[in-house]
Design an enzyme around this catalytic site. Structure first.
Site, short mmCIF file in Angstrom:
data_model
loop_
_atom_site.label_atom_id
_atom_site.label_comp_id
_atom_site.label_asym_id
_atom_site.label_seq_id
_atom_site.Cartn_x
_atom_site.Cartn_y
_atom_site.Cartn_z
N LYS A 1 1.13 -1.38 0.17
CA LYS A 1 0.30 -0.32 -0.27
C LYS A 1 0.98 0.96 -0.02
O LYS A 1 1.01 2.40 -0.75
CB LYS A 1 -0.66 -0.26 1.40
N ASN A 2 2.05 1.18 0.66
CA ASN A 2 2.34 2.32 0.98
C ASN A 2 3.39 3.13 0.02
O ASN A 2 4.11 4.07 0.01
CB ASN A 2 3.01 2.48 2.59
N CYS B 1 -4.55 7.76 10.16
CA CYS B 1 -4.40 7.72 11.75
C CYS B 1 -4.66 8.33 12.55
O CYS B 1 -3.88 9.60 12.63
CB CYS B 1 -3.73 6.48 11.63
N ARG C 1 0.84 14.60 13.57
CA ARG C 1 1.79 15.17 12.37
C ARG C 1 1.24 15.66 11.06
O ARG C 1 0.96 16.27 10.83
CB ARG C 1 0.92 13.02 11.45
N ASP D 1 5.13 0.64 12.26
CA ASP D 1 4.17 0.02 11.81
C ASP D 1 3.98 -2.05 12.04
O ASP D 1 3.01 -2.06 11.77
CB ASP D 1 4.05 0.12 9.91
N ARG E 1 -8.40 -0.09 5.48
CA ARG E 1 -7.31 1.24 4.21
C ARG E 1 -6.15 0.33 3.74
O ARG E 1 -5.36 0.42 3.54
CB ARG E 1 -7.72 2.09 5.55
N1 EPU Z 1 7.39 14.64 10.73
C1 EPU Z 1 7.37 15.60 10.99
N2 EPU Z 1 7.33 16.59 9.92
C2 EPU Z 1 6.90 16.20 8.60
C3 EPU Z 1 6.29 15.38 8.30
C4 EPU Z 1 6.94 13.90 9.59
O1 EPU Z 1 8.07 16.06 11.46
O2 EPU Z 1 6.97 17.07 7.68
C5 EPU Z 1 7.04 13.19 11.51
C6 EPU Z 1 6.63 12.65 11.71
O3 EPU Z 1 5.72 12.80 12.82
C7 EPU Z 1 6.58 11.27 12.69
C8 EPU Z 1 8.33 11.24 12.06
O4 EPU Z 1 8.30 12.50 10.81
O5 EPU Z 1 7.54 11.04 14.40
C9 EPU Z 1 8.23 10.30 10.61
O6 EPU Z 1 7.42 10.37 10.09
P1 EPU Z 1 6.86 10.42 8.35
O7 EPU Z 1 7.00 11.79 7.84
O8 EPU Z 1 8.23 8.92 8.20
O9 EPU Z 1 5.36 9.37 8.29
P2 EPU Z 1 4.75 9.27 6.75
O10 EPU Z 1 5.55 9.40 5.53
O11 EPU Z 1 3.31 10.51 7.32
C10 EPU Z 1 4.18 6.86 6.35
C11 EPU Z 1 3.63 5.37 6.19
C12 EPU Z 1 2.55 5.86 7.60
C13 EPU Z 1 4.74 5.05 8.84
C14 EPU Z 1 5.20 5.96 8.42
C15 EPU Z 1 6.69 5.70 8.91
C16 EPU Z 1 2.28 6.34 3.76
C17 EPU Z 1 1.26 6.60 3.37
N3 EPU Z 1 2.58 5.59 5.78
O12 EPU Z 1 3.62 8.45 6.78
O13 EPU Z 1 2.64 4.54 7.66
O14 EPU Z 1 3.98 4.94 9.85
O15 EPU Z 1 5.65 6.12 6.65
O16 EPU Z 1 7.42 4.61 8.81
O17 EPU Z 1 3.54 5.45 3.53
C18 EPU Z 1 0.95 3.04 8.11
O18 EPU Z 1 0.74 1.86 7.10
O19 EPU Z 1 -0.19 2.39 8.86
C19 EPU Z 1 0.86 4.16 8.30
C20 EPU Z 1 1.22 4.88 8.93
#
Ligand code: EPU
Length: 420
Positions: free
Chosen positions: A22-23, A116, A121, A307, A399
């Protein structure tokens, strides 16, 4: 709304086929906005989040069809630059249309994302990275509005308080591939899903060095072409089935699991007493009768994935002794503790740590799914627990887990869906 009923306490057996990631699929689908030519993406899981991305791409002006695991995306005129609240607010993955829209159209308006309930975030890294490439951004009425007459390569740093960011890297990377000159992203996320996006962009004609590392060097090109591409297998789905097997003391096999992407989990499970071997695309899980407690700390890849934290906790809840689980990516991602305790677990939270005192048995109970992976943890617990577990609000599971009931039924679980 539906609920899931699980009659637990039965071992699983047989083989399960792992779906596409998915991701990985979500940003790859968003990247098709970068070309006017048709793209075919295969090995895409049939999930609610994918349907949301299809709707979003259609709302932006693309023609999108999904047949079995194949998504065909083509142009049908000019793109729109506004990604609406109703679609972006239900899923964080949709925020990664920001970079491609900006690169292709010079402007983008994307609603603040949802997803979620796992704590705050922010999107500051996405915005900072795009500004480094020359974009002007502002926030108005819940939308991020970005404009750029001309994106220009830059040397930029994307590390945040919790390390690298998967989707911020994806957004900035997708903008940089069409920017003028060279972009260097330091502290880029190196998750397999980001690597897969790089491979997709390369197939489209992008020039990227350092794929799979924390330093991406991108040389902008004028245009990208349409491609056919296969998405990698879902390491989180695979990890979840492995943990289901371990919690029910079962021996099962996973077909097409991405073994190399699961090392942080398999290493911990080996220490706990779960044997994992992989040959000819078949990952075999063999669980000893008595497991040892093992702690984990989540980190960006190749560390232990956040995750899988909840599902791992569900397993440790059942392993006598004490294990400590530390969450370093989302320090508030602990909604599952209360629900697992409702099933007889003995877990207490201390800041970003969960102290798990393993019990001999869990008992079925009515529980509430709060987010995607917390829901998966309740399935792990429910399969192992004595008696009947009722999981409410299962739309979260839809999802992220393709055909969960079908796959579990085939593994011999007693699971069914009922209307609330
Ligand atoms: N963060 C910041 N600023 C930003 C973006 C992120 O401080 O602008 C912080 C976040 O709050 C977190 C850390 O950086 O503490 C890492 O977050 P990341 O940005 O890597 O998460 P994401 O890209 O929004 C993806 C996955 C998530 C998974 C995370 C971490 C997708 C669609 N989502 O989210 O997947 O937990 O990477 O590996 O790719 C899930 O599938 O259940 C899920 C939540």
């Amino acid at each position: 709304m539906d609920k899931l009923i699980i009659e637990g306490g039965r071992p699983l057996r047989g083989e399960v086929k792992i779906s596409g990631s998915k991701n990985a699929a979500l940003p790859i689908m968003a990247a098709t906005l970068l070309t006017d030519e048709p793209c075919t993406i295969s090995h895409v899981p049939r999930l609610r989040d994918i349907t949301t991305m299809i709707k979003l791409l259609r709302s932006l002006g693309k023609k999108v069809e999904m047949n079995e695991d194949r998504v065909e995306i083509a142009s049908k005129g000019a793109l729109h630059h506004v990604a609406d609240y109703s679609l972006v607010s239900t899923m964080r993955g949709s925020f990664c249309v920001l970079g491609p829209l900006l690169a292709k159209l010079g402007k983008a308006e994307v609603s603040f994302p949802g997803g979620c309930v796992i704590g705050v975030r922010p999107v500051d890294l996405h915005i900072k990275g795009l500004e480094d490439l020359g974009a002007k951004t502002r926030i108005e009425n819940g939308y991020v509005i970005a404009t750029a007459k001309h994106l220009k390569g830059a040397h930029l740093y994307l590390g945040g308080a919790f390390g690298s960011s998967v989707l911020a890297t994806a957004n900035v990377l997708m903008a940089a591939v069409l920017a003028e000159g060279e972009t260097i992203i330091e502290s880029a996320a190196c998750e397999p899903e980001v690597e897969n996006l790089c491979r997709f962009l390369e197939a489209m004609g992008a020039k990227i060095e350092g794929v799979g590392s924390h330093r991406l060097v991108i040389t902008g090109v004028k245009r990208l072409r349409g491609v056919r591409f296969r998405v990698i297998a879902d390491r989180i789905e695979a990890g979840t089935y492995i943990l289901m097997a371990a919690a029910t003391k079962s021996d099962i096999a996973l077909r097409d699991a991405p073994y190399a992407h699961l090392m942080a989990l398999t290493d911990k499970l080996n220490q706990a007493g779960v044997e994992l071997t992989c040959k000819n695309n078949l990952l075999k899980v063999k669980t000893k009768d008595r497991l040892k407690p093992v702690g984990v700390t989540t980190h960006p890849y190749p560390g232990f994935p956040t995750d899988l934290q909840a599902q791992f906790m569900a397993l440790m809840a059942l392993v006598p002794g004490v294990s400590v689980i530390t969450e370093r990516i989302y320090p508030d991602r602990f909604m599952h503790i209360a629900e697992l305790n409702r099933m007889g677990a003995n877990i207490r939270r201390e800041g970003a740590n969960a102290i798990v005192e393993g019990v001999k048995e869990l008992y079925g109970a009515p529980v509430m799914a709060s987010d995607l992976r917390a829901s998966a943890a309740l399935v792990v617990a429910g399969l192992a627990a004595k008696g009947r577990t009722e999981i409410h609000r299962i739309y979260h599971l839809e999802r992220g887990y393709e055909n969960l009931e079908g796959k579990l039924l085939a593994l011999g679980a007693r699971i069914r869906r009922e209307k609330e």
